[in-house]
Design an enzyme around this catalytic site. Sequence first.
Site, mmCIF file in Angstrom:
data_model
loop_
_atom_site.group_PDB
_atom_site.id
_atom_site.type_symbol
_atom_site.label_atom_id
_atom_site.label_comp_id
_atom_site.label_asym_id
_atom_site.label_seq_id
_atom_site.Cartn_x
_atom_site.Cartn_y
_atom_site.Cartn_z
ATOM 1 N N GLY A 1 66.352 100.517 -47.418
ATOM 2 C CA GLY A 1 66.584 99.080 -47.461
ATOM 3 C C GLY A 1 67.976 98.733 -46.984
ATOM 4 O O GLY A 1 68.643 99.530 -46.307
ATOM 5 N N SER A 2 68.437 97.565 -47.350
ATOM 6 C CA SER A 2 69.757 97.107 -46.925
ATOM 7 C C SER A 2 70.852 97.835 -47.691
ATOM 8 O O SER A 2 70.614 98.420 -48.758
ATOM 9 C CB SER A 2 69.890 95.605 -47.173
ATOM 10 O OG SER A 2 69.915 95.327 -48.567
ATOM 11 N N VAL B 1 71.230 96.380 -51.243
ATOM 12 C CA VAL B 1 70.231 96.891 -52.189
ATOM 13 C C VAL B 1 70.564 98.326 -52.579
ATOM 14 O O VAL B 1 70.501 98.698 -53.753
ATOM 15 C CB VAL B 1 68.822 96.806 -51.574
ATOM 16 C CG1 VAL B 1 67.818 97.587 -52.416
ATOM 17 C CG2 VAL B 1 68.371 95.361 -51.456
ATOM 18 N N GLY B 2 70.926 99.137 -51.598
ATOM 19 C CA GLY B 2 71.251 100.525 -51.875
ATOM 20 C C GLY B 2 72.429 100.685 -52.814
ATOM 21 O O GLY B 2 72.407 101.542 -53.706
ATOM 22 N N GLU C 1 68.765 105.457 -47.686
ATOM 23 C CA GLU C 1 68.611 105.215 -46.251
ATOM 24 C C GLU C 1 68.810 103.717 -46.025
ATOM 25 O O GLU C 1 67.884 102.920 -46.190
ATOM 26 C CB GLU C 1 67.228 105.659 -45.773
ATOM 27 C CG GLU C 1 66.969 107.141 -45.941
ATOM 28 C CD GLU C 1 67.803 108.015 -45.020
ATOM 29 O OE1 GLU C 1 68.486 107.460 -44.127
ATOM 30 O OE2 GLU C 1 67.781 109.247 -45.188
ATOM 31 N N CYS D 1 66.026 100.276 -38.583
ATOM 32 C CA CYS D 1 67.384 100.616 -39.009
ATOM 33 C C CYS D 1 68.124 101.334 -37.891
ATOM 34 O O CYS D 1 69.358 101.362 -37.872
ATOM 35 C CB CYS D 1 67.358 101.452 -40.279
ATOM 36 S SG CYS D 1 66.280 102.885 -40.202
#
Length: 511
Positions: free
Chosen positions: A240-241, A244-245, A262, A296
């Site tokens: 995710g972004s 979020v990570g 990731e 990504c």
Amino acid sequence: MNFDLNILGVEAINPGLSTGSEWFDTKGDVTASYSPIDGSLIAKVRNARMDDYEKLVTKAQEAYLKWRILPAPKRGLVVHQIGEALKKAKADLGYLVALEMGKIYEEGLGEVQEMIDICEFAVGQSRLLNGATMHSERQYHRMYDQYHPIGIVGIITSFNFPVAVWGWNAMLAAIAGDVVIWKPSSKTPISAIAIQKIISETLQNCNVPEGVFNLIVAKSSDLGDNFAADKRIPLISVTGSTEVGKRVAAIVGKRLGKTILELGGNNAVIISKYADLEMTLQSVVFGAVGTCGQRCTSTRRLIVQEGIYNEVKNRLIAAYQSIGERIGSPLDKETLVGPLVDSTAVRNFLYAIDKVQKEGGTLVFGGYQLTGEKYPSENYVMPAIVEAENHYPTVQEETFAPIVYLIKYSTIEEAISLNNNVPQGLSSCIFTENLVEAEKFLSETGSDCGIANVNLGTSGAEIGGAFGGEKDTGGGRESGSDAWKAYMRRQTNTINFSGQTALAQGITFDF
């Protein structure tokens, strides 16, 4: 092609929880998945709630006790059968991915093929979960390390690869002896449900315990931070972004759990004066506009040697003009670029175009929303080319949309510095026929990204290599190489067969 959701086992309203082949009558709110192509309803899901989740975790814990003792090669045979089931469903599943996510059908098929490929990789890996033997400093001692299953693995996936990333994680976790709980993106839940339906017969035929391959569709308000905080899940894998990570990493880190992160990419292509421009432009255009810029690994920045800058810019504009005529429904075989995933993505695209121009950038092509009969939803945009400088705040950010920034450089050292001078560190490449430039780019003073290619674009990675990046990309690795080790716990073992007590470092301790 004629497409029927029933072929994939998808119903009009689907329960949001499965432990493999069994489905639970979830009681949460019903939410709908609409196609970004034309806004049409695909199907609905009855979301799971916390009481459903508790049942799922209990089942996963029970299954783990059985699954971990099944020999790894036999676990690999199950994964092989899953791959065979995916092969049979490839055409229909690829269509559903295109329908729900918006990527063109060819890319949907490619994503399903990634799952098939990782199944094949994992089958071989199931016989190669190798440790190493070390020489002990003590006489008649044997020392070695080995790897054991870690337990329950939580997998949180993003909309842009709604099925492949699950495969990268779940297949390796499965051969490692782990069980998985998959929480898919709320934007693409039907693709996840289809996957679960596809593998269910295989799991039954192989007598896989319920609770090894779990799926839960739930609102983040019901299952979000609490999922990351659950101590019963030693490893959480998040795609995710960066925002979020970071949030998930903080929550998991607080309980000293493990993460595979990731996250965002801001990927650059260095185009040298020694580049083969025909090959370069083919790779660059796909990298920048493929999946409508929603990978990504999408190409975000073109760092172009000043002596060929104008030629590259003009040829790129010509290529985009040609591409612009082939934007439309991703289910049409003539289409090369489909829609963005939703109206929020469109707003972010338009906002970034406006913002970068205020920072000093020059829009040289595209950058607007497409309307008309050819575009049956508000999600279609014309990919943008912007002349910019690397330090602009908007260039430093990842905009998940088809915007590519043109940046000049003089020397190879300057180009590498520009490549590295962003917060993210996922994918990078250089196009050059000059061996010295290529080697500099791949050296310790070269690209700081997890992926660095020569004469190959940023977008698209083979499953045989470990996938992931550094800095704000999170440092995680998935898929090939030795990424399997992240799903296992490492143990060092020493066996004393000397018949005597011998302490390390020659210490004596008599009493």
